[in-house]
Design an enzyme around this catalytic site. Structure first.
Site, short mmCIF file in Angstrom:
data_model
loop_
_atom_site.label_atom_id
_atom_site.label_comp_id
_atom_site.label_asym_id
_atom_site.label_seq_id
_atom_site.Cartn_x
_atom_site.Cartn_y
_atom_site.Cartn_z
N HIS A 76 24.28 20.34 10.08
CA HIS A 76 23.96 21.76 10.06
C HIS A 76 25.15 22.62 9.68
O HIS A 76 25.01 23.73 9.18
CB HIS A 76 23.45 22.23 11.43
CG HIS A 76 22.19 21.55 11.87
ND1 HIS A 76 21.02 21.60 11.14
CD2 HIS A 76 21.90 20.79 12.96
CE1 HIS A 76 20.08 20.91 11.76
NE2 HIS A 76 20.59 20.41 12.86
N HIS A 123 33.08 26.48 14.01
CA HIS A 123 32.24 26.02 12.91
C HIS A 123 32.02 27.17 11.95
O HIS A 123 32.33 28.33 12.25
CB HIS A 123 30.90 25.46 13.43
CG HIS A 123 30.10 26.46 14.20
ND1 HIS A 123 30.21 26.62 15.56
CD2 HIS A 123 29.18 27.38 13.79
CE1 HIS A 123 29.40 27.59 15.97
NE2 HIS A 123 28.76 28.07 14.90
N HIS A 175 29.56 29.17 8.72
CA HIS A 175 28.27 29.44 8.09
C HIS A 175 28.55 29.97 6.69
O HIS A 175 29.50 30.73 6.48
CB HIS A 175 27.47 30.46 8.90
CG HIS A 175 27.12 30.00 10.28
ND1 HIS A 175 25.93 29.34 10.57
CD2 HIS A 175 27.80 30.07 11.45
CE1 HIS A 175 25.90 29.04 11.86
NE2 HIS A 175 27.03 29.47 12.42
N GLU A 189 26.25 35.50 9.13
CA GLU A 189 25.07 35.69 9.97
C GLU A 189 25.02 37.14 10.47
O GLU A 189 23.98 37.80 10.38
CB GLU A 189 25.09 34.70 11.13
CG GLU A 189 24.95 33.26 10.65
CD GLU A 189 24.48 32.32 11.74
OE1 GLU A 189 23.46 31.66 11.53
OE2 GLU A 189 25.14 32.25 12.80
N HIS A 245 32.74 30.93 13.51
CA HIS A 245 32.47 31.11 14.93
C HIS A 245 33.40 30.20 15.74
O HIS A 245 33.48 29.00 15.46
CB HIS A 245 31.02 30.78 15.28
CG HIS A 245 30.02 31.72 14.68
ND1 HIS A 245 28.68 31.42 14.56
CD2 HIS A 245 30.18 32.98 14.19
CE1 HIS A 245 28.06 32.44 14.01
NE2 HIS A 245 28.95 33.40 13.77
N THR A 267 23.26 31.07 17.73
CA THR A 267 22.49 31.37 16.52
C THR A 267 21.76 30.14 16.00
O THR A 267 21.15 30.19 14.92
CB THR A 267 23.40 31.93 15.41
OG1 THR A 267 24.35 30.94 15.02
CG2 THR A 267 24.12 33.17 15.88
N THR A 268 21.81 29.05 16.73
CA THR A 268 21.07 27.84 16.40
C THR A 268 20.35 27.36 17.66
O THR A 268 20.74 27.72 18.78
CB THR A 268 21.99 26.72 15.89
OG1 THR A 268 22.96 26.40 16.90
CG2 THR A 268 22.71 27.15 14.62
#
Length: 336
Positions: free
Chosen positions: A95, A120, A122, A133, A146, A228-229
């Site tokens: 992911h 991590h 995005h 995000e 993040h 957010t996941t």
């Protein structure tokens, strides 16, 4: 002293072991949800009920609605510059790309002390370059970093804290594209080729994580939200910095194209557009640590310009009539 050292080493080993289990668990569960398709984000709440909650993340930060809070102090990273000599673990979990962080890294400047666990990223794709995000006034950035922490004043590890109120604190760093390469982000991006497929990991020499942050740690937005996941636990105190960091176009291109969301043994699929849609703010208040200077919209600027021009015209007309009134009586002087 030897006993203390032994206990500390044992806690470090135990913490690393727990973190590795969490990372592996995340990778194994990765197939149960995706960003699009049959298991896409519109279906997350079918398996993860919290994803339909009223305090979800990310959000659009509308600066005209934020509340300035002068009690919010600058963010104080502790141990970020000197995280130790133990290598980080860089993981492709299907992911995102995720970097493990040592418990010597902590965060102050919040109501509690928080201990770092992982960071991590995005990002988007060439077709959809918006990869952040969070958005600010609906402005989307090419990427977002993040950094995840757990409340170490109240909980012993992230597994205890992850679904508890104020259990987690996440720093959100918006990523823009600039003219030059960012050496701090190169520590991550240059190693992506070694974890091209899901479930692959590699050791990365430790580096100053503080260099990943923007220069101004006193300018940020604060609100209560969620992961957010999935499982979307509503346990996160969010700190989204106002100023973005910059990486080069070539670095962004590597981020968008170097990873796959699938294991090496299956048909390859690029890992891109790992971005959750903006969620409703609902009744939440977004606070700012600084006084937001609102930029005037084009419509407002035009209204001001036309207002000034109209005012000058009215003044000119008024002066004209005043002059005419003054001159009219004088025009009859000397006439019989």
């Amino acid at each position: 002293m030897p006993v203390i050292g032994t206990n500390w080493s044992y806690r470090m080993l135990l913490g690393s072991w727990i973190l590795l289990l969490l990372l592996r668990h995340s990778a194994v569960r990765g197939a149960s949800w995706t960003y699009t398709g049959h298991h896409g984000q519109e279906h997350w709440s079918d398996s993860f009920p919290d994803c339909s909650g009223k305090a979800q993340s990310p959000i659009n930060i509308k600066t005209s609605n934020v509340s300035y809070d002068d009690s919010l102090p600058p963010i104080q990273p502790v141990g970020y510059s000197m995280p130790g000599s133990t290598p980080f673990t860089l993981l492709n979990n299907g992911h995102t790309v995720q970097l493990s962080l040592p418990p010597t890294m902590r965060l102050r400047g919040l109501p509690n002390n928080y201990t770092a666990v992982q960071l991590h990223l995005h990002w988007g794709s060439e077709a959809h370059p918006g990869g952040s995000e969070h958005t600010i006034n609906k402005q989307v950035y090419p990427g977002e970093l993040h950094i995840v922490h757990y409340n170490s004043d109240r909980f012993t590890d992230i597994n205890q804290a992850k679904d508890r109120m104020n259990g987690l604190a996440v720093l959100g760093i918006l990523i823009a594209v600039g003219p030059s390469e960012n050496p701090a982000y190169a520590n991550i991006i240059n190693n992506l080729q070694n974890i091209s497929f899901a479930e692959q990991s590699v050791g990365v020499p430790s580096f100053s994580v503080k260099e990943l942050l923007p220069n101004s740690l006193d300018k940020y937005y604060r609100y209560s939200g969620s992961l957010t996941t999935p499982p979307c636990y509503q346990s996160v105190t969010w700190t989204v910095f106002s100023d973005p960091v910059h990486i080069s176009q070539s670095q962004m291109q590597k981020l968008r194209t170097a990873l796959h969301s699938t294991p090496e043994s299956t048909s390859p699929a690029l890992l891109q557009d790992n971005v959750r849609d903006v969620q409703p703010v609902n009744q939440r208040t977004v606070y700012s640590s600084f006084v937001v200077q609102e930029a005037l919209s084009v419509g407002v600027v035009l209204a001001i310009v036309f207002g000034v021009i109209g005012g000058l015209l009215l003044i000119s007309v008024a002066l004209y009539f005043v002059i005419m009134v003054i001159r009219r009586p004088n025009s009859h002087i000397g006439k019989v």
